[in-house]
Design a protein around this motif. Structure first.
Motif, PDB file in Angstrom:
ATOM      1  N   ARG A  79       0.831  -1.209   0.000  1.00 14.75           N
ATOM      2  CA  ARG A  79       0.000   0.000   0.000  1.00 14.75           C
ATOM      3  C   ARG A  79       0.863   1.254   0.000  1.00 14.75           C
ATOM      4  O   ARG A  79       0.551   2.238  -0.640  1.00 14.75           O
ATOM      5  CB  ARG A  79      -0.903   0.015   1.227  1.00 14.75           C
ATOM      6  N   ARG A  80       1.962   1.202   0.753  1.00 12.48           N
ATOM      7  CA  ARG A  80       2.848   2.358   0.835  1.00 12.48           C
ATOM      8  C   ARG A  80       3.444   2.671  -0.534  1.00 12.48           C
ATOM      9  O   ARG A  80       3.519   3.817  -0.946  1.00 12.48           O
ATOM     10  CB  ARG A  80       3.960   2.082   1.848  1.00 12.48           C
ATOM     11  N   ARG A  81       3.839   1.627  -1.276  1.00 13.49           N
ATOM     12  CA  ARG A  81       4.419   1.832  -2.602  1.00 13.49           C
ATOM     13  C   ARG A  81       3.365   2.325  -3.592  1.00 13.49           C
ATOM     14  O   ARG A  81       3.631   3.171  -4.438  1.00 13.49           O
ATOM     15  CB  ARG A  81       5.056   0.542  -3.092  1.00 13.49           C
ATOM     16  N   GLN A  82       2.142   1.798  -3.490  1.00 17.17           N
ATOM     17  CA  GLN A  82       1.071   2.265  -4.371  1.00 17.17           C
ATOM     18  C   GLN A  82       0.773   3.738  -4.127  1.00 17.17           C
ATOM     19  O   GLN A  82       0.568   4.504  -5.065  1.00 17.17           O
ATOM     20  CB  GLN A  82      -0.197   1.445  -4.145  1.00 17.17           C
ATOM     21  N   GLU A  83       0.766   4.144  -2.867  1.00 25.50           N
ATOM     22  CA  GLU A  83       0.540   5.551  -2.532  1.00 25.50           C
ATOM     23  C   GLU A  83       1.666   6.414  -3.090  1.00 25.50           C
ATOM     24  O   GLU A  83       1.425   7.484  -3.651  1.00 25.50           O
ATOM     25  CB  GLU A  83       0.458   5.712  -1.016  1.00 25.50           C
ATOM     26  N   GLY A  84       2.907   5.938  -2.966  1.00 28.00           N
ATOM     27  CA  GLY A  84       4.060   6.657  -3.504  1.00 28.00           C
ATOM     28  C   GLY A  84       3.996   6.785  -5.010  1.00 28.00           C
ATOM     29  O   GLY A  84       4.340   7.824  -5.577  1.00 28.00           O
ATOM     30  N   LEU A 105      19.678  12.861  -6.882  1.00 25.90           N
ATOM     31  CA  LEU A 105      18.958  11.956  -7.776  1.00 25.90           C
ATOM     32  C   LEU A 105      18.766  10.613  -7.088  1.00 25.90           C
ATOM     33  O   LEU A 105      19.729  10.032  -6.573  1.00 25.90           O
ATOM     34  CB  LEU A 105      19.774  11.799  -9.065  1.00 25.90           C
ATOM     35  N   PHE A 106      17.539  10.123  -7.063  1.00 29.45           N
ATOM     36  CA  PHE A 106      17.212   8.866  -6.396  1.00 29.45           C
ATOM     37  C   PHE A 106      16.487   7.949  -7.360  1.00 29.45           C
ATOM     38  O   PHE A 106      15.808   8.416  -8.283  1.00 29.45           O
ATOM     39  CB  PHE A 106      16.289   9.114  -5.195  1.00 29.45           C
ATOM     40  N   GLY A 107      16.582   6.650  -7.127  1.00 30.88           N
ATOM     41  CA  GLY A 107      15.803   5.688  -7.893  1.00 30.88           C
ATOM     42  C   GLY A 107      14.331   5.852  -7.565  1.00 30.88           C
ATOM     43  O   GLY A 107      13.959   6.043  -6.404  1.00 30.88           O
ATOM     44  N   ALA A 108      13.477   5.798  -8.573  1.00 33.03           N
ATOM     45  CA  ALA A 108      12.048   6.039  -8.371  1.00 33.03           C
ATOM     46  C   ALA A 108      11.410   4.985  -7.474  1.00 33.03           C
ATOM     47  O   ALA A 108      10.504   5.289  -6.703  1.00 33.03           O
ATOM     48  CB  ALA A 108      11.327   6.097  -9.711  1.00 33.03           C
ATOM     49  N   GLN A 109      11.888   3.747  -7.531  1.00 33.32           N
ATOM     50  CA  GLN A 109      11.308   2.697  -6.699  1.00 33.32           C
ATOM     51  C   GLN A 109      11.552   2.995  -5.221  1.00 33.32           C
ATOM     52  O   GLN A 109      10.666   2.830  -4.389  1.00 33.32           O
ATOM     53  CB  GLN A 109      11.884   1.335  -7.073  1.00 33.32           C
ATOM     54  N   TYR A 110      12.756   3.481  -4.891  1.00 38.51           N
ATOM     55  CA  TYR A 110      13.072   3.844  -3.515  1.00 38.51           C
ATOM     56  C   TYR A 110      12.150   4.974  -3.044  1.00 38.51           C
ATOM     57  O   TYR A 110      11.634   4.955  -1.928  1.00 38.51           O
ATOM     58  CB  TYR A 110      14.535   4.282  -3.398  1.00 38.51           C
ATOM     59  N   GLU A 155       9.156   5.702  -4.211  1.00 38.86           N
ATOM     60  CA  GLU A 155       7.790   5.198  -4.057  1.00 38.86           C
ATOM     61  C   GLU A 155       7.593   4.592  -2.676  1.00 38.86           C
ATOM     62  O   GLU A 155       6.568   4.803  -2.042  1.00 38.86           O
ATOM     63  CB  GLU A 155       7.487   4.140  -5.117  1.00 38.86           C
ATOM     64  N   GLU A 156       8.584   3.834  -2.217  1.00 39.56           N
ATOM     65  CA  GLU A 156       8.468   3.156  -0.933  1.00 39.56           C
ATOM     66  C   GLU A 156       8.692   4.092   0.247  1.00 39.56           C
ATOM     67  O   GLU A 156       8.193   3.847   1.341  1.00 39.56           O
ATOM     68  CB  GLU A 156       9.459   1.997  -0.870  1.00 39.56           C
ATOM     69  N   ASN A 157       9.449   5.176   0.040  1.00 35.04           N
ATOM     70  CA  ASN A 157       9.822   6.076   1.133  1.00 35.04           C
ATOM     71  C   ASN A 157       9.469   7.528   0.817  1.00 35.04           C
ATOM     72  O   ASN A 157      10.209   8.439   1.171  1.00 35.04           O
ATOM     73  CB  ASN A 157      11.321   5.947   1.413  1.00 35.04           C
ATOM     74  N   HIS A 158       8.336   7.738   0.187  1.00 39.59           N
ATOM     75  CA  HIS A 158       7.948   9.086  -0.242  1.00 39.59           C
ATOM     76  C   HIS A 158       7.800  10.044   0.924  1.00 39.59           C
ATOM     77  O   HIS A 158       7.983  11.250   0.776  1.00 39.59           O
ATOM     78  CB  HIS A 158       6.659   9.033  -1.049  1.00 39.59           C
ATOM     79  N   PHE A 159       7.507   9.553   2.105  1.00 38.10           N
ATOM     80  CA  PHE A 159       7.316  10.404   3.282  1.00 38.10           C
ATOM     81  C   PHE A 159       8.621  11.037   3.761  1.00 38.10           C
ATOM     82  O   PHE A 159       8.597  11.976   4.553  1.00 38.10           O
ATOM     83  CB  PHE A 159       6.674   9.594   4.419  1.00 38.10           C
TER      84      PHE A 159
END
Length: 106
Positions: free
Chosen positions: A10-15, A72-77, A79-83
């Motif tokens: 859910r956290r990744r989907q929200e990100g 610059l960060f990987g988008a997957q990271y 998504e999981e840590n958008h907060f």
């Protein structure tokens, strides 16, 4: 036999939903490595954070990067840590407030 589906975080989907709201740039890496091509593009165009860069490595592979204030960060990271990113906090959906207090007041 049916394959078991992978559980979606859910956290990744929200990100992912939050990243869809920021500007996106699509480029091709050419002879450079994808991250180098992304850095050169950011420097040449003068992109201000936050932004999402989609770098096409070849006809089958793309890499996604998030351009933030701190680099610059990987988008997957992201998504999981958008907060963890202050520039994305404004885009986060606010929690729904319960309207029970209105019902009690009547």
């Amino acid at each position: 036999m049916a394959r078991k589906r992978k559980r979606k975080s859910r956290r990744r989907q929200e990100g992912r939903k939050i990243l869809e709201l920021i500007p996106q740039y699509s480029i091709e890496s050419g002879e450079d490595k994808p991250v180098t091509a992304a850095r050169k593009y950011i420097q040449a165009i003068g992109i201000s954070p936050p932004a999402l860069l989609i770098v096409k490595r070849n006809e089958h592979t793309t890499d996604r990067y998030f351009w933030a204030e701190k680099g610059l960060f990987g988008a997957q990271y992201v998504e999981e840590n958008h907060f963890l990113f202050p520039s994305l906090r404004d885009l986060q959906p606010q929690p729904q407030t319960v309207k029970a207090a209105v019902a009690v007041a009547k």
